[in-house]
Design an enzyme around this catalytic site. Structure first.
Site, short mmCIF file in Angstrom:
data_model
loop_
_atom_site.label_atom_id
_atom_site.label_comp_id
_atom_site.label_asym_id
_atom_site.label_seq_id
_atom_site.Cartn_x
_atom_site.Cartn_y
_atom_site.Cartn_z
N LYS A 106 3.54 -12.13 9.47
CA LYS A 106 2.45 -12.84 8.77
C LYS A 106 2.31 -14.30 9.20
CE LYS A 106 2.37 -10.00 4.59
NZ LYS A 106 2.32 -9.99 3.14
N TYR A 159 7.42 -3.14 -4.66
CA TYR A 159 7.23 -1.87 -5.37
C TYR A 159 8.30 -0.88 -4.92
CZ TYR A 159 4.95 -0.84 -0.95
OH TYR A 159 4.68 -0.70 0.38
N SER A 211 -0.32 1.67 3.89
CA SER A 211 -1.68 1.21 4.22
C SER A 211 -2.54 2.30 4.87
CB SER A 211 -1.62 -0.04 5.10
OG SER A 211 -1.06 -1.10 4.37
N GLY A 265 4.66 -3.98 -8.03
CA GLY A 265 3.49 -4.53 -7.35
C GLY A 265 2.61 -3.54 -6.61
#
Ligand code: ATR
Length: 279
Positions: A69, A221, A20, A243
């Site tokens: 999350k 991924y 990220s 992904g």
């Protein structure tokens, strides 16, 4: 808009290998946004306090990755509809009114990758999703929004698949089954949302579920997607995809939410494939 650099980041545990900061760094540069984005390794027991501290000390937005999350739902003072459906948050935003908004851009990221990057048509197509955990829950609402003919959810523990199918039945045609019961008719799209690849396992679905027109997609991924992608290729599918595109697109959704501009993603995805390796 102020010209001061504004602070964003990702909370995860572990987070050292997160892509990220790389992705958001390119977005910020491309869009000319004054943004700093860092990765923070935050243990579960510290999550709530550290998130509150981040915003209290001027932070503007956070991405939330594993294992936080679900905990992030509690930190959010308001939730978007898609985050409420997902029962999980991957993006927290400090709004102008001082409230922290929880959103979930994972499903939108998947849909963008499927439809825009891969050029797939999902409407009126048959979709099989493997797994009935948090990852599946996170993408079901946006996926059903594309109006597929049916989404079959198959899971090792069939009861979890049945419960998810029932919970989302108001959004489209869903069915929850055990792996052995997905049938022998090929699906148009098979999405792997299990964590089975981590242990090199492949969900034992009937061979007939994959045909020469089937596209197979792993939400993961890199090494985590390798077993499923290889298996799908050997089973003779049309195309097997990791992904990475979803990763970039969910990041772009978050960036847009925070900064009001949508970054270009194609060259970022190409750079990531170089970095992670095409499967
Ligand atoms: P996530 O949030 O990543 O979805 P999770 O909620 O722990 O994580 O769910 C993991 C999913 O992978 C579940 O659907 C799990 O199946 P169960 O519900 O039966 O536990 C699935 N899974 C994990 N390991 C698996 C394996 N070796 N074979 C098949 N499915 C597996």
């Amino acid at each position: 808009m102020s010209s001061a650099v504004e602070l964003y980041g990702v909370f995860g545990h572990p987070v050292a290998h997160s892509l990220s900061p790389f992705i958001h760094g390119i977005f910020a540069r491309d869009c000319g946004e004054q943004v700093s984005y860092r990765a923070y390794d935050v243990a579960p027991e510290e999550f709530e306090e550290r998130a509150k501290e981040f915003f209290a000390s001027g932070g503007r937005g956070l991405n939330i990755t594993l294992p936080h999350k679900i905990a992030a739902v509690e930190v959010a003072q308001e939730l978007t509809a898609r985050a409420a459906h997902a029962a999980a948050v991957n993006t927290l935003t400090l709004q102008d009114d001082g409230m922290v908004l929880g959103d979930n851009t994972d499903g939108a990221g998947l849909v963008r990758d499927l439809c825009d990057n891969l050029g797939l048509v999902v409407t009126q197509r048959r979709v099989l999703i493997l797994g009935a955990g948090g990852s599946t829950r996170g993408v079901l609402a946006p996926l059903l929004g594309l109006e597929p003919a049916i989404v079959v959810i198959a899971n090792r523990t069939p009861e979890r698949a049945e419960a998810l199918a029932a919970a989302f039945a108001d959004l489209g045609v869903t069915q929850g089954v055990g792996f052995a019961y997905v049938g022998e008719t090929p699906f148009d799209l098979i999405i792997n949302a299990t964590s089975a690849s981590l242990s090199g396992d492949i969900p034992p679905i009937p061979a007939g579920a994959i045909g020469p027109e089937t596209v197979c997609y792993d939400l993961a991924y890199g090494r985590s997607a390798m077993a499923f992608v290889r298996w799908a290729q050997q089973a003779g599918c049309a195309r097997a995809v990791q992904g990475l595109g979803m990763l970039v697109e969910q990041a772009a959704e978050s960036f847009q939410l925070w900064r009001g501009v949508r970054p270009e993603t194609a060259h970022v995805l190409a750079a990531l494939k170089e970095r992670v390796g095409s499967l």
